[in-house]
Design a protein around this motif. Structure first.
Motif, short mmCIF file in Angstrom:
data_model
loop_
_atom_site.label_atom_id
_atom_site.label_comp_id
_atom_site.label_asym_id
_atom_site.label_seq_id
_atom_site.Cartn_x
_atom_site.Cartn_y
_atom_site.Cartn_z
N PRO A 131 0.81 -1.23 0.00
CA PRO A 131 0.00 0.00 0.00
C PRO A 131 0.84 1.27 0.00
O PRO A 131 0.32 2.35 -0.30
CB PRO A 131 -0.84 -0.12 1.28
CG PRO A 131 -0.03 -1.03 2.16
CD PRO A 131 0.64 -2.00 1.25
N ASP A 132 2.11 1.16 0.34
CA ASP A 132 2.98 2.34 0.37
C ASP A 132 3.69 2.57 -0.95
O ASP A 132 4.50 3.50 -1.08
CB ASP A 132 4.01 2.20 1.49
CG ASP A 132 3.37 2.21 2.88
OD1 ASP A 132 2.41 3.00 3.06
OD2 ASP A 132 3.80 1.45 3.75
N ILE A 133 3.39 1.74 -1.95
CA ILE A 133 3.99 1.90 -3.28
C ILE A 133 2.87 1.90 -4.31
O ILE A 133 2.02 1.00 -4.34
CB ILE A 133 4.98 0.76 -3.60
CG1 ILE A 133 6.08 0.69 -2.55
CG2 ILE A 133 5.58 0.95 -4.99
CD1 ILE A 133 7.02 -0.49 -2.74
N GLU A 134 2.86 2.90 -5.14
CA GLU A 134 1.83 3.03 -6.17
C GLU A 134 2.50 3.19 -7.54
O GLU A 134 3.35 4.05 -7.72
CB GLU A 134 0.92 4.23 -5.89
CG GLU A 134 -0.18 4.42 -6.92
CD GLU A 134 -1.03 5.67 -6.66
OE1 GLU A 134 -1.98 5.90 -7.42
OE2 GLU A 134 -0.70 6.40 -5.71
N LYS A 149 8.04 6.83 4.46
CA LYS A 149 8.39 5.92 5.56
C LYS A 149 9.12 4.68 5.06
O LYS A 149 9.77 3.98 5.84
CB LYS A 149 7.15 5.54 6.35
CG LYS A 149 6.12 4.72 5.57
CD LYS A 149 4.91 4.45 6.46
CE LYS A 149 3.86 3.63 5.75
NZ LYS A 149 2.69 3.37 6.60
N LEU A 150 9.01 4.37 3.74
CA LEU A 150 9.76 3.27 3.17
C LEU A 150 11.19 3.68 2.79
O LEU A 150 12.06 2.83 2.65
CB LEU A 150 9.07 2.72 1.91
CG LEU A 150 7.77 1.95 2.10
CD1 LEU A 150 7.25 1.47 0.76
CD2 LEU A 150 7.97 0.77 3.04
N LEU A 151 11.40 4.99 2.61
CA LEU A 151 12.68 5.47 2.10
C LEU A 151 13.54 6.15 3.16
O LEU A 151 14.77 6.02 3.15
CB LEU A 151 12.44 6.47 0.94
CG LEU A 151 11.71 5.92 -0.29
CD1 LEU A 151 11.47 7.04 -1.29
CD2 LEU A 151 12.53 4.81 -0.94
N PHE A 152 12.90 6.91 4.04
CA PHE A 152 13.66 7.74 4.98
C PHE A 152 13.08 7.64 6.40
O PHE A 152 11.89 7.38 6.58
CB PHE A 152 13.63 9.21 4.54
CG PHE A 152 14.02 9.43 3.10
CD1 PHE A 152 15.34 9.40 2.72
CD2 PHE A 152 13.05 9.67 2.14
CE1 PHE A 152 15.71 9.60 1.39
CE2 PHE A 152 13.39 9.88 0.82
CZ PHE A 152 14.73 9.84 0.44
N GLN A 153 13.94 7.91 7.36
CA GLN A 153 13.48 8.13 8.73
C GLN A 153 12.88 9.53 8.79
O GLN A 153 13.13 10.38 7.93
CB GLN A 153 14.65 8.00 9.71
CG GLN A 153 15.29 6.62 9.75
CD GLN A 153 14.36 5.57 10.34
OE1 GLN A 153 13.44 5.88 11.11
NE2 GLN A 153 14.59 4.32 9.97
N SER A 154 12.07 9.80 9.79
CA SER A 154 11.42 11.10 9.94
C SER A 154 12.45 12.23 9.98
O SER A 154 13.40 12.19 10.76
CB SER A 154 10.58 11.13 11.22
OG SER A 154 9.99 12.39 11.40
#
Length: 278
Positions: A131-134, A149-154
């Motif tokens: 769901p986090d990839i479209e 949130k899949l690529l980087f920390q906050s």
């Protein structure tokens, strides 16, 4: 005797006088008749002259009409020949245009076919069930939208280990399409950001885009095919009124598109050919 002689002379004079008057009267009558004939002949002559002048005018008018018709016929033959030639040229031009349009449509169809194949490959490789990839097509461009949130920390622009896995799959598909380029767009939410050395959301979105570009380069994608772009918070996909919506806006989009210069060079060439055909 003298009386008889005088009577005889008087008679002769009288008779002579009477004959002359009669003759004069006859002559007058003949003169009148002759004058009447002359007047009638003059009237007829004038009428004939008028008819002749009218006939001459009509004849000249008819001759002019005949000449006009001849000229019209000559011009019509010329125009007909030119018209036939122009029609033939127009048909040839239309055939050429149809051929060029068909070639252009074929090129667009080919592009659409390649785009569809690319979408299928990306969905299969990247994992559409996440769901986090479209993966989708927008205005003829294939794009992959990956939640931050899949690529980087906050608040960070350092690519995570999980991101490298996802980007590796993207790199595999992109490397299989040498005629395509990648534009990486960084997007943030609208909440203000300032963490030295970064000044604001512009800096953060650009740094995240360049981090992804570097990772794709390390995964074998030619740097000449990569573009990094930061969009800050100005292209949201949802209102920034809730935490969930802000999370949607924090994303990285990877646009996979045909090499613009090659594709539009082809389009421009065909359009110039069409214009030259006019």
């Amino acid at each position: 005797m003298r009386k008889v002689l005088l009577l005889s002379v008087s008679s002769m004079i009288f008779l002579s006088s009477c004959v002359s008057k009669k003759l004069y009267t006859d002559l007058q009558a003949k003169q009148k008749e002759t004058q009447d004939l002359l007047n009638s002949a003059t009237v007829k002559l004038n009428s004939c002259l008028e008819e002749r002048a009218s006939a001459t005018a009509r004849s000249q008018a008819l001759e002019e009409q005949v000449q006009d018709l001849r000229n019209y016929n000559d011009n019509l033959q010329v125009l007909t020949a030119k018209g036939a030639s122009n029609i033939e040229k127009t048909l040839e031009s239309m055939k050429e245009k149809d051929l060029k349009i068909t070639r252009l449509q074929d090129a667009l169809t080919k592009k659409d076919s390649v785009t569809l194949a690319l979408v299928t490959s990306l969905k299969r490789e990247v994992g559409i069930n996440d769901p986090d990839i479209e993966v989708n097509v927008e205005k003829g461009v294939v794009y992959i939208s990956i939640a931050d949130k899949l690529l980087f920390q906050s608040g960070s622009y350092v690519v995570t280990s999980r991101a490298k896995e996802v980007l590796g799959k993207v790199a595999t598909v992109v490397n299989g399409k040498p005629d395509f380029e990648c534009m990486v767009e960084g997007h943030t939410d609208s909440r203000s950001y300032s963490k030295p050395p970064l000044l604001d959301n512009w800096d953060l979105s650009v740094k995240r885009a360049t981090s992804v570009v570097r990772e794709l380069q390390e995964l074998g994608v030619s740097p000449s095919r990569l573009v990094a772009a930061g969009r800050s918070s100005y292209v949201p996909v949802a209102d920034n009124d809730t935490a969930e919506n802000r999370a949607k806006n924090r994303r990285t989009r990877i646009l996979v598109l045909p090499k613009i210069d090659q594709f539009y060079d082809m389009i421009e060439k065909e359009m110039k050919n069409l214009a030259a055909g006019n």
